[in-house]
Design a protein around this motif. Structure first.
Motif, mmCIF file in Angstrom:
data_model
loop_
_atom_site.group_PDB
_atom_site.id
_atom_site.type_symbol
_atom_site.label_atom_id
_atom_site.label_comp_id
_atom_site.label_asym_id
_atom_site.label_seq_id
_atom_site.Cartn_x
_atom_site.Cartn_y
_atom_site.Cartn_z
ATOM 1 N N ASN A 238 0.852 -1.187 0.000
ATOM 2 C CA ASN A 238 0.000 0.000 0.000
ATOM 3 C C ASN A 238 0.890 1.240 0.000
ATOM 4 O O ASN A 238 1.469 1.604 1.008
ATOM 5 N N LYS A 239 1.008 1.873 -1.159
ATOM 6 C CA LYS A 239 1.919 3.007 -1.300
ATOM 7 C C LYS A 239 1.478 4.229 -0.507
ATOM 8 O O LYS A 239 2.286 5.128 -0.259
ATOM 9 N N SER A 240 0.219 4.265 -0.080
ATOM 10 C CA SER A 240 -0.234 5.408 0.721
ATOM 11 C C SER A 240 0.403 5.420 2.105
ATOM 12 O O SER A 240 0.411 6.451 2.792
ATOM 13 N N ASP A 241 0.926 4.263 2.538
ATOM 14 C CA ASP A 241 1.603 4.185 3.839
ATOM 15 C C ASP A 241 3.078 4.557 3.746
ATOM 16 O O ASP A 241 3.762 4.650 4.764
ATOM 17 N N ASP A 242 3.562 4.736 2.520
ATOM 18 C CA ASP A 242 4.991 4.999 2.326
ATOM 19 C C ASP A 242 5.306 6.475 2.550
ATOM 20 O O ASP A 242 4.412 7.325 2.671
ATOM 21 N N LEU A 243 6.597 6.773 2.599
ATOM 22 C CA LEU A 243 7.031 8.161 2.685
ATOM 23 C C LEU A 243 6.590 8.921 1.435
ATOM 24 O O LEU A 243 6.606 8.361 0.327
ATOM 25 N N PRO A 244 6.192 10.181 1.568
ATOM 26 C CA PRO A 244 5.859 10.974 0.378
ATOM 27 C C PRO A 244 7.064 11.060 -0.557
ATOM 28 O O PRO A 244 8.214 11.002 -0.119
ATOM 29 N N HIS A 245 6.773 11.216 -1.838
ATOM 30 C CA HIS A 245 7.840 11.233 -2.835
ATOM 31 C C HIS A 245 8.847 12.344 -2.574
ATOM 32 O O HIS A 245 10.065 12.145 -2.712
ATOM 33 N N TRP A 246 8.350 13.502 -2.153
ATOM 34 C CA TRP A 246 9.264 14.627 -1.935
ATOM 35 C C TRP A 246 10.187 14.397 -0.749
ATOM 36 O O TRP A 246 11.322 14.862 -0.738
ATOM 37 N N VAL A 247 9.713 13.619 0.254
ATOM 38 C CA VAL A 247 10.582 13.284 1.391
ATOM 39 C C VAL A 247 11.645 12.275 0.959
ATOM 40 O O VAL A 247 12.828 12.404 1.314
ATOM 41 N N LEU A 248 11.228 11.266 0.181
ATOM 42 C CA LEU A 248 12.190 10.282 -0.326
ATOM 43 C C LEU A 248 13.266 10.949 -1.176
ATOM 44 O O LEU A 248 14.454 10.637 -1.054
ATOM 45 N N SER A 249 12.854 11.887 -2.024
ATOM 46 C CA SER A 249 13.819 12.594 -2.870
ATOM 47 C C SER A 249 14.795 13.400 -2.038
ATOM 48 O O SER A 249 16.007 13.422 -2.312
ATOM 49 N N ALA A 250 14.277 14.060 -1.008
ATOM 50 C CA ALA A 250 15.138 14.860 -0.136
ATOM 51 C C ALA A 250 16.130 13.977 0.624
ATOM 52 O O ALA A 250 17.312 14.322 0.776
ATOM 53 N N MET A 251 15.657 12.804 1.085
ATOM 54 C CA MET A 251 16.537 11.890 1.828
ATOM 55 C C MET A 251 17.620 11.315 0.919
ATOM 56 O O MET A 251 18.775 11.180 1.325
ATOM 57 N N LYS A 252 17.257 10.982 -0.324
ATOM 58 C CA LYS A 252 18.255 10.480 -1.269
ATOM 59 C C LYS A 252 19.291 11.555 -1.588
ATOM 60 O O LYS A 252 20.484 11.261 -1.736
ATOM 61 N N CYS A 253 18.825 12.793 -1.682
ATOM 62 C CA CYS A 253 19.727 13.903 -1.977
ATOM 63 C C CYS A 253 20.826 14.020 -0.931
ATOM 64 O O CYS A 253 22.008 14.118 -1.255
ATOM 65 N N LEU A 254 20.451 13.971 0.362
ATOM 66 C CA LEU A 254 21.445 14.122 1.425
ATOM 67 C C LEU A 254 22.237 12.838 1.663
ATOM 68 O O LEU A 254 23.416 12.891 2.015
ATOM 69 N N ALA A 255 21.581 11.678 1.499
ATOM 70 C CA ALA A 255 22.278 10.406 1.726
ATOM 71 C C ALA A 255 23.385 10.191 0.702
ATOM 72 O O ALA A 255 24.417 9.592 1.008
ATOM 73 N N ASN A 256 23.180 10.683 -0.528
ATOM 74 C CA ASN A 256 24.159 10.475 -1.604
ATOM 75 C C ASN A 256 24.938 11.744 -1.940
ATOM 76 O O ASN A 256 25.544 11.825 -3.006
ATOM 77 N N TRP A 257 24.895 12.731 -1.069
ATOM 78 C CA TRP A 257 25.566 14.004 -1.342
ATOM 79 C C TRP A 257 27.076 13.792 -1.514
ATOM 80 O O TRP A 257 27.682 13.055 -0.738
ATOM 81 N N PRO A 258 27.751 14.401 -2.513
ATOM 82 C CA PRO A 258 27.189 15.313 -3.517
ATOM 83 C C PRO A 258 26.889 14.625 -4.843
ATOM 84 O O PRO A 258 26.744 15.279 -5.864
ATOM 85 N N ARG A 259 26.791 13.269 -4.831
ATOM 86 C CA ARG A 259 26.630 12.530 -6.082
ATOM 87 C C ARG A 259 25.171 12.289 -6.433
ATOM 88 O O ARG A 259 24.874 11.536 -7.348
ATOM 89 N N SER A 260 24.249 12.888 -5.681
ATOM 90 C CA SER A 260 22.831 12.649 -5.935
ATOM 91 C C SER A 260 22.421 13.211 -7.284
ATOM 92 O O SER A 260 22.723 14.341 -7.630
ATOM 93 N N ASN A 261 21.715 12.391 -8.045
ATOM 94 C CA ASN A 261 21.199 12.861 -9.334
ATOM 95 C C ASN A 261 19.679 12.801 -9.377
ATOM 96 O O ASN A 261 19.071 12.867 -10.431
ATOM 97 N N ASP A 262 19.081 12.653 -8.171
ATOM 98 C CA ASP A 262 17.622 12.535 -8.107
ATOM 99 C C ASP A 262 16.957 13.896 -8.141
ATOM 100 O O ASP A 262 15.809 14.023 -8.505
ATOM 101 N N MET A 263 17.681 14.931 -7.701
ATOM 102 C CA MET A 263 17.101 16.277 -7.674
ATOM 103 C C MET A 263 17.856 17.160 -8.659
ATOM 104 O O MET A 263 19.064 17.344 -8.546
ATOM 105 N N ASN A 264 17.128 17.660 -9.627
ATOM 106 C CA ASN A 264 17.749 18.471 -10.666
ATOM 107 C C ASN A 264 17.599 19.963 -10.414
ATOM 108 O O ASN A 264 17.963 20.771 -11.259
ATOM 109 N N ASN A 265 17.028 20.310 -9.260
ATOM 110 C CA ASN A 265 16.839 21.726 -8.962
ATOM 111 C C ASN A 265 18.189 22.390 -8.706
ATOM 112 O O ASN A 265 19.099 21.788 -8.141
ATOM 113 N N PRO A 266 18.337 23.631 -9.130
ATOM 114 C CA PRO A 266 19.601 24.339 -8.866
ATOM 115 C C PRO A 266 19.794 24.555 -7.377
ATOM 116 O O PRO A 266 18.834 24.779 -6.640
#
Length: 528
Positions: A238-266
């Motif tokens: 049930n994907k409604s129980d999962d973390l929101p997409h924007w939270v997952l993206s933010a967590m991937k960004c910091l977990a893989n810093w500075p090699r994250s390619n999930d967020m393309n925002n400047p």
């Protein structure tokens, strides 16, 4: 001062509070102080109290060396609020304490907390409901007529092999018909097996005071064991129980810093802090902690295993306890621990706080969203910080699926299906884990070993920075300067002289040329 040891049981946080307050009253040095031209006897300053408490907590196995001075000050404020201390004029009840020279004293009475008692009727009903399952869950029954007369938690290898051969022989001779097992039978076996293993690992005669068997939901355990990714992270249907997409993206960004390619925002100056604040706000706004209010006592009791010679026991116990969590909670916990563990070890991560180090910031920010009590408990922050620190260091082991548990359940179900045991709660055929405990060392020896191990790891990190040829020279200078600021002693040991440091960059130390020494001319007198 080491912990005197609070035994497992209910309201352990309250018992720890009483232990700390008793140690504080008994050990805090009292002397005369002068303030506003007056002398006061048998008192202490807030700064002196923070110094003494800070040392006490860091050397107490229930809290550990991760305790910060700010957390110690928060505890002192709670002491004033609960009348463990009072100011020099007898005032208390507020939290108006700072790390300064304000004078305080102990009141005449020792305000120890009394653990809350359940209502007699509620306790009676609980015992009546509990007694039906007590024998099948907390005590091993006679296995069957095939088992040895002397039974217990541990079967010797010889007896286990004997039983196994007898069963195989009877199966070949009689070819007994398999019986159908209901879903309820399967769930009861899962509940029984995990509780027996947990009881054995903790080495307690009973789990009654720590967890009610009705709190163990077999469906959660079965789901957490079966539905995982290749990395061991729970996959939710049930994907409604999962973390929101924007939270997952933010967590991937910091977990893989500075090699994250999930967020393309400047990015911009302070971008990392804003992303981190977004993640923290989400977890802090959850309706209950990830370990749930229901299992608070269970995890607080395991905190007393977090000692050098019991580290393996603590890891195995936490591994089983985390299987009890609802799958969405377990998934969030897995992803959070992976993120903060990577961030705390990432030397390329920009500073997210002006005064707090990365590891301390992770523990301070997320401890209460991992573990806290439904009612306000004064030691919550310290206990949760201790647990989160341990989870960060051992999350890969603690949050993986234990294969031995699946094997034990399958064997138990097989014996139940073939009629070798009559009930799901009959004794285990699968061998239980055994532990050989190391010799206990003193707190000083543990601290020395921990410091030496930590320093070796930090020194290795310094060598990696030095030998990294792909790092630009300017960036390498910057990292080394930051390293020198954080770990001056290790840096000085590696570069004892300015010449050794200059040799790394091929620089020659600039030596000023000696100034030309001119002799003062002798002036003759103009008078003759």
């Amino acid at each position: 001062m080491e912990s005197r040891g609070v035994p497992p049981g209910p309201y352990r946080a309250t018992k720890l509070w009483n232990e700390v307050t008793t140690s504080f009253r008994a050990g805090m040095p009292l002397r005369k102080h002068r303030q506003h031209f007056k002398k006061y006897g048998n008192c202490f300053t807030a700064g002196e109290a923070v110094d003494w408490l800070y040392d006490l907590l860091r050397n107490n196995s229930n809290f550990g060396p991760e305790v910060t001075r700010q957390q110690t000050l928060q505890l002192l404020r709670k002491f004033l609020k609960n009348h463990v201390i009072e100011d020099i004029k007898g005032r208390w009840g507020s939290e108006n304490v700072d790390d300064n020279n304000q004078l305080f004293r102990f009141p005449a009475a020792s305000p120890l907390k009394t653990p809350p008692r359940r209502h007699p009727e509620l306790r009676k009903n609980n015992i009546e409901n509990f007694s039906k399952d007590k024998d099948s869950i907390f005590k091993l029954r006679n296995l069957s007529r095939r088992t040895p007369k002397k039974h217990g938690l541990h079967l010797s290898q010889e007896n286990a092999e004997k039983i196994k051969h007898e069963i195989i022989k009877e199966d070949q001779e009689n070819a007994a018909d398999n019986r159908e097992l209901s879903q309820e039978n399967v769930e009861e076996v899962w509940r029984y097996v995990i509780l027996i293993y947990l009881q054995t690992i903790l080495g307690v005669p009973s789990l009654e005071e720590v967890i009610n068997p009705k709190q163990v939901i077999p469906q959660y355990i079965m789901y957490n064991m079966a539905n995982t990714s290749k990395h061991g992270v729970v996959i939710l249907q049930n994907k409604s129980d999962d973390l929101p997409h924007w939270v997952l993206s933010a967590m991937k960004c910091l977990a893989n810093w500075p090699r994250s390619n999930d967020m393309n925002n400047p990015t911009y100056v302070g971008f990392e802090r804003d992303v981190f604040r977004t993640i923290a706000d989400y977890f802090l706004d959850l309706p209950e902690p990830l370990l749930t209010f229901e299992y608070y006592e269970l995890f607080v009791n395991i905190l007393g295993l977090l000692q050098p010679h019991l580290e393996r026991v603590a890891i195995d116990a936490l591994q089983l306890c985390c299987l009890l969590l609802p799958p969405p909670n377990r998934r969030k916990l897995q992803l959070l621990m992976r993120m903060i563990s990577r961030m705390s070890q990432n030397v390329d991560m920009p500073k997210l706080h002006d005064t707090m180090g990365m590891r301390s910031l992770m523990i301070h920010t997320f401890s209460r969203c991992v573990l806290c009590c439904a009612e306000e408990v004064d030691l919550d922050e310290l206990l949760a910080g201790r647990l989160v620190s341990f989870l960060m260091d051992h999350h890969q082991e603690i949050l993986q699926v234990p294969s031995y548990l699946q094997t034990a359940v399958e064997k138990h179900l097989d014996y139940l299906k073939k009629g070798h045991i009559e009930n799901p709660g009959d004794g285990l055929f699968a061998p239980l884990p055994t532990y050989s405990y190391c010799k206990q060392i003193s707190a000083q020896e543990f601290d020395e070993q921990k410091v030496s191990t930590s320093q070796a790891a930090i020194a290795e990190l310094l060598e990696n920075i030095i030998k990294n040829r792909s790092l630009p020279l300017k960036e390498k200078r910057k990292k080394l300067k930051q390293f020198q600021k954080e770990y001056p002693l290790i840096y000085q040991k590696r570069f004892p002289t300015t010449e050794s440091e200059a040799a790394l960059f091929g620089d020659k130390p600039t030596i000023k040329q000696p100034m030309l020494i001119l002799r003062k001319p002798k002036f003759r007198s103009l008078r003759y």
